[in-house]
Design a protein around this motif. Structure first.
Motif, mmCIF file in Angstrom:
data_model
loop_
_atom_site.group_PDB
_atom_site.id
_atom_site.type_symbol
_atom_site.label_atom_id
_atom_site.label_comp_id
_atom_site.label_asym_id
_atom_site.label_seq_id
_atom_site.Cartn_x
_atom_site.Cartn_y
_atom_site.Cartn_z
ATOM 1 N N GLY A 24 2.857 24.874 24.010
ATOM 2 C CA GLY A 24 3.021 26.262 24.385
ATOM 3 C C GLY A 24 2.618 26.626 25.800
ATOM 4 O O GLY A 24 2.742 27.782 26.191
ATOM 5 N N ALA A 25 2.147 25.668 26.578
ATOM 6 C CA ALA A 25 1.756 25.963 27.960
ATOM 7 C C ALA A 25 3.000 26.304 28.789
ATOM 8 O O ALA A 25 4.085 25.759 28.556
ATOM 9 N N GLU A 26 2.823 27.204 29.734
ATOM 10 C CA GLU A 26 3.920 27.598 30.621
ATOM 11 C C GLU A 26 3.662 27.200 32.071
ATOM 12 O O GLU A 26 4.565 27.265 32.899
ATOM 13 N N GLU A 27 2.424 26.807 32.374
ATOM 14 C CA GLU A 27 2.046 26.427 33.737
ATOM 15 C C GLU A 27 1.393 25.052 33.724
ATOM 16 O O GLU A 27 0.695 24.703 32.773
ATOM 17 N N GLY A 28 1.584 24.308 34.807
ATOM 18 C CA GLY A 28 0.910 23.026 34.940
ATOM 19 C C GLY A 28 -0.584 23.236 35.148
ATOM 20 O O GLY A 28 -1.008 24.259 35.685
ATOM 21 N N ILE A 29 -1.388 22.267 34.713
ATOM 22 C CA ILE A 29 -2.843 22.362 34.841
ATOM 23 C C ILE A 29 -3.283 22.162 36.285
ATOM 24 O O ILE A 29 -4.237 22.777 36.745
ATOM 25 N N LYS A 30 -2.582 21.267 37.005
ATOM 26 C CA LYS A 30 -2.954 21.028 38.397
ATOM 27 C C LYS A 30 -1.722 20.693 39.221
ATOM 28 O O LYS A 30 -0.682 20.317 38.684
ATOM 29 N N ASN A 31 -1.878 20.834 40.500
ATOM 30 C CA ASN A 31 -0.814 20.451 41.425
ATOM 31 C C ASN A 31 -0.902 18.942 41.616
ATOM 32 O O ASN A 31 -1.990 18.384 41.684
#
Length: 144
Positions: A24-31
């Motif tokens: 369900g995540a919509e954004e990455g945790i890190k670049n």
């Protein structure tokens, strides 16, 4: 942003892993550094880009990734740890997209680390195609 995609180059991107997306995540945790393996014009001027991630984690299945040579990492300004281009999953997005990030400490800021050696870029693209043809490519749609 009038930024042209450079296929075969490493860029900085907020990559969303397929497992994170499924939770369900919509954004990455890190670049992280990612390889731009394809960019295609669709519907006139719209560009759809495909990036694959670079990771320090050795692949559980060596057939899913390609190690980046230390000399290439040094030329691109990356750390000295071993790294792999993961080729069995990808983020797909409308270029340039909001998830591009500044790479390193460049002046002026840029999303680009630099070009991969042509043989390495081609190998990553071909490996990704093999997974896609086999129906085993895990694609995460980002922006449309």
């Amino acid at each position: 942003m009038s930024l042209e995609p450079k296929v075969g180059w490493l860029l900085s991107y907020s990559y969303l892993w397929a497992d994170e997306h499924l939770r369900g995540a919509e954004e990455g945790i890190k670049n992280r550094p990612c390889a731009l393996v394809a960019a295609t014009r669709r519907d006139g001027d719209r560009i759809v880009a495909i990036v694959v991630p670079v990771t320090h984690s050795p692949p559980a299945d060596p057939a899913t990734a390609i190690e980046i040579p230390a000399v290439t990492k040094a030329r691109l300004g990356l750390d000295a740890e071993r790294s792999w281009i993961v080729c069995n999953e990808a983020n797909v997005f409308a270029w340039p997209g909001p998830d591009l990030r500044a790479a390193g400490r460049q002046t002026p800021p840029s999303v680009w680390y630099g070009p991969l050696p042509p043989k390495l870029a081609t190998a990553a693209r071909e490996k990704l195609r093999e997974f896609a043809k086999a129906g085993r490519l895990r694609q995460v749609p980002r922006t449309k």
